[in-house]
Design a protein around this motif. Structure first.
Motif, PDB file in Angstrom:
ATOM      1  N   HIS A   8      36.528  40.759  34.170  1.00  0.00           N
ATOM      2  CA  HIS A   8      35.604  39.917  33.402  1.00  0.00           C
ATOM      3  C   HIS A   8      35.604  40.320  31.931  1.00  0.00           C
ATOM      4  O   HIS A   8      35.674  39.465  31.042  1.00  0.00           O
ATOM      5  CB  HIS A   8      34.202  40.024  34.008  1.00  0.00           C
ATOM      6  N   GLY A  41      38.585  39.054  30.063  1.00  0.00           N
ATOM      7  CA  GLY A  41      38.829  37.613  30.105  1.00  0.00           C
ATOM      8  C   GLY A  41      39.692  37.128  31.249  1.00  0.00           C
ATOM      9  O   GLY A  41      40.133  35.981  31.238  1.00  0.00           O
ATOM     10  N   ASP A  58      39.201  35.785  34.077  1.00  0.00           N
ATOM     11  CA  ASP A  58      38.107  35.174  34.834  1.00  0.00           C
ATOM     12  C   ASP A  58      38.452  34.876  36.283  1.00  0.00           C
ATOM     13  O   ASP A  58      37.665  35.162  37.191  1.00  0.00           O
ATOM     14  CB  ASP A  58      37.638  33.896  34.135  1.00  0.00           C
ATOM     15  N   SER A 106      38.453  38.052  38.216  1.00  0.00           N
ATOM     16  CA  SER A 106      37.113  38.605  38.424  1.00  0.00           C
ATOM     17  C   SER A 106      36.396  37.868  39.554  1.00  0.00           C
ATOM     18  O   SER A 106      35.738  38.490  40.393  1.00  0.00           O
ATOM     19  CB  SER A 106      36.290  38.592  37.136  1.00  0.00           C
ATOM     20  N   PHE A 108      30.445  35.794  36.102  1.00  0.00           N
ATOM     21  CA  PHE A 108      31.888  35.561  36.027  1.00  0.00           C
ATOM     22  C   PHE A 108      32.196  34.056  35.998  1.00  0.00           C
ATOM     23  O   PHE A 108      33.075  33.612  35.264  1.00  0.00           O
ATOM     24  CB  PHE A 108      32.617  36.235  37.187  1.00  0.00           C
ATOM     25  N   HIS A 109      31.451  33.289  36.809  1.00  0.00           N
ATOM     26  CA  HIS A 109      31.634  31.838  36.806  1.00  0.00           C
ATOM     27  C   HIS A 109      31.319  31.258  35.421  1.00  0.00           C
ATOM     28  O   HIS A 109      32.019  30.366  34.947  1.00  0.00           O
ATOM     29  CB  HIS A 109      30.743  31.158  37.851  1.00  0.00           C
ATOM     30  N   SER A 154      31.556  32.674  32.507  1.00  0.00           N
ATOM     31  CA  SER A 154      32.656  32.995  31.585  1.00  0.00           C
ATOM     32  C   SER A 154      33.879  32.120  31.834  1.00  0.00           C
ATOM     33  O   SER A 154      34.634  31.821  30.905  1.00  0.00           O
ATOM     34  CB  SER A 154      33.054  34.463  31.713  1.00  0.00           C
ATOM     35  N   ALA A 155      34.060  31.711  33.077  1.00  0.00           N
ATOM     36  CA  ALA A 155      35.204  30.866  33.434  1.00  0.00           C
ATOM     37  C   ALA A 155      34.944  29.386  33.131  1.00  0.00           C
ATOM     38  O   ALA A 155      35.830  28.554  33.317  1.00  0.00           O
ATOM     39  CB  ALA A 155      35.541  31.041  34.909  1.00  0.00           C
ATOM     40  N   SER A 195      27.955  28.780  38.358  1.00  0.00           N
ATOM     41  CA  SER A 195      27.175  29.886  37.793  1.00  0.00           C
ATOM     42  C   SER A 195      25.702  29.733  38.145  1.00  0.00           C
ATOM     43  O   SER A 195      25.060  30.685  38.596  1.00  0.00           O
ATOM     44  CB  SER A 195      27.359  29.929  36.275  1.00  0.00           C
TER      45      SER A 195
END
Length: 185
Positions: free
Chosen positions: A10, A13, A15, A18, A48-49, A51-52, A58
């Motif tokens: 994470h 990056g 994603d 992660s 993590f969701h 960030s993705a 999320s």
């Protein structure tokens, strides 16, 4: 180890990696019946969701984490509530931030968990900057102070960034520059 690897992915990056690793962590905690760790793992996957770019996933994980931990008043529940507040804040649903943030603050203060308290205050401050900028500044300064005093580096970095943003939003450029400079040096 899988959870630490997921967090490391994470941070750099990666994603998809992660989320994949965190899915494996969730499977382990589910099979073991460890509800606290399962709820905490859902909270982390929520992050993590986000960030993705999977914003709906999320929020679903954030909500599920709180529901999973609701009967266990501890730092995991407080952090899950703060995460729910953060997801609302990041989704620009500012009116929905206060309730979970304040619930997290109450538990964090009760348990004397400055890490969770700093995180929750930060979320609350970001939501308050539009309607109550003076209180937003106060809560953000408290978030930053707690993080610095107790060595919570990630929370301190986040507080410096968000304090800078609040001051920029309020057109207080000298104050924004001061936070940014302090945060960098």
């Amino acid at each position: 180890l899988l959870e630490k690897a997921a967090h490391a992915c994470h941070l750099v990056g990666a994603d998809a990696d992660s989320i994949e690793l965190q899915n494996r962590v969730l499977g382990i905690y589910d099979r073991c019946g460890n509800k606290i760790r399962f709820g905490n793992a859902l909270r982390l996957r929520s992050r993590f969701h986000w960030s993705a770019g999977a914003f709906k996933a999320s929020w679903e994980d954030a909500k599920a984490a709180v529901e999973c931990l609701l009967d266990m008043r501890g730092p995991e529940l407080a952090m899950a509530q703060s995460n729910a507040a953060q997801v609302h804040m990041l989704n620009r649903e500012y009116r929905l931030v206060q309730e979970p943030a304040e619930a997290a603050i109450e538990i964090a203060e009760e348990l004397r968990r400055s890490d969770v308290l700093s995180h929750a205050l930060n979320n609350l401050a970001c939501a308050l900057m539009f309607g109550d900028p003076n209180r937003a500044r106060k809560e953000m300064d408290r978030s930053l102070q707690l993080a610095l005093e107790d060595g919570h580096v990630e929370h301190a970095a986040r507080a410096f960034v968000n304090a800078t943003y609040i001051e920029m939003y309020l057109c207080q450029y000298d104050a924004a520059k001061a936070y940014a400079t302090r945060g960098i040096f």
